[in-house]
Design an enzyme around this catalytic site. Sequence first.
Site, PDB file in Angstrom:
ATOM      1  N   VAL A  10     -10.136   1.872   1.432  1.00 31.24           N
ATOM      2  CA  VAL A  10     -10.305   2.555   0.152  1.00 31.24           C
ATOM      3  C   VAL A  10      -9.174   2.098  -0.750  1.00 31.24           C
ATOM      4  O   VAL A  10      -8.139   1.635  -0.268  1.00 31.24           O
ATOM      5  CB  VAL A  10     -10.324   4.098   0.282  1.00 31.24           C
ATOM      6  CG1 VAL A  10     -11.585   4.566   0.990  1.00 31.24           C
ATOM      7  CG2 VAL A  10      -9.090   4.609   0.986  1.00 31.24           C
ATOM      8  N   SER A  11      -9.372   2.239  -2.051  1.00 26.80           N
ATOM      9  CA  SER A  11      -8.404   1.691  -3.008  1.00 26.80           C
ATOM     10  C   SER A  11      -7.171   2.545  -3.232  1.00 26.80           C
ATOM     11  O   SER A  11      -6.129   2.033  -3.580  1.00 26.80           O
ATOM     12  CB  SER A  11      -9.084   1.447  -4.357  1.00 26.80           C
ATOM     13  OG  SER A  11     -10.103   0.502  -4.199  1.00 26.80           O
ATOM     14  N   SER A  12      -7.288   3.851  -3.079  1.00 20.33           N
ATOM     15  CA  SER A  12      -6.131   4.692  -3.371  1.00 20.33           C
ATOM     16  C   SER A  12      -5.944   5.765  -2.314  1.00 20.33           C
ATOM     17  O   SER A  12      -6.861   6.086  -1.566  1.00 20.33           O
ATOM     18  CB  SER A  12      -6.278   5.344  -4.748  1.00 20.33           C
ATOM     19  OG  SER A  12      -7.328   6.283  -4.724  1.00 20.33           O
TER      20      SER A  12
END
Length: 189
Positions: A10-12
């Site tokens: 996931v990105s964050s």
Amino acid sequence: MGQLVGYARVSSTGQSLDVQLEALKDAGCEKIFSEKMSGRSTEGRDQLAEALDYLREGDTLIVTRLDRLARSVGDLFTILDKLTAKNVGFRCLSQSAVDTTTSSGRLMLGVLGAVAAFEADIRKERQMEGIAKAKAEGRYKGRPVAIDREKVRLLLAEGVGPAEVARRLQIGRASVYRAMEAREGLGAS
């Protein structure tokens, strides 16, 4: 048959890996690498690097979606080349046609690669046409000068070292050295 190895990302830090991890377990992954890191490049994605290192001949890397592995087709094919060199398969759960363990999956990846290369060529042609038109109309000035060579010269003349000049002007040291070379080249003629 080799091991099924999953990769989730996931990105964050505010996003959850749970859905991906569950899907990878349901797909039969015995080992899963996961991380919370931007996918803009493969740089800094330590778990991806570990997964690629961990994989052995006959294994298959599985992701839930292609964008979890790569943000561009170029990145995707770079990763797939590494897998192919190790005789490792690749499968994407949400795009089931993307499966290098089958001949139709390899064909699908080839088509994706060809389409991506075609789109990149068209984009570059349009960009070059736009630049040529802007130049013809006198609107294209090129990239603006980012370094004030006069400021570099004055600081150097005051006895400030190149590293300090770079720090003060918030530019790279290599830029200071290029400015010094340009100055020396002008003085020599």
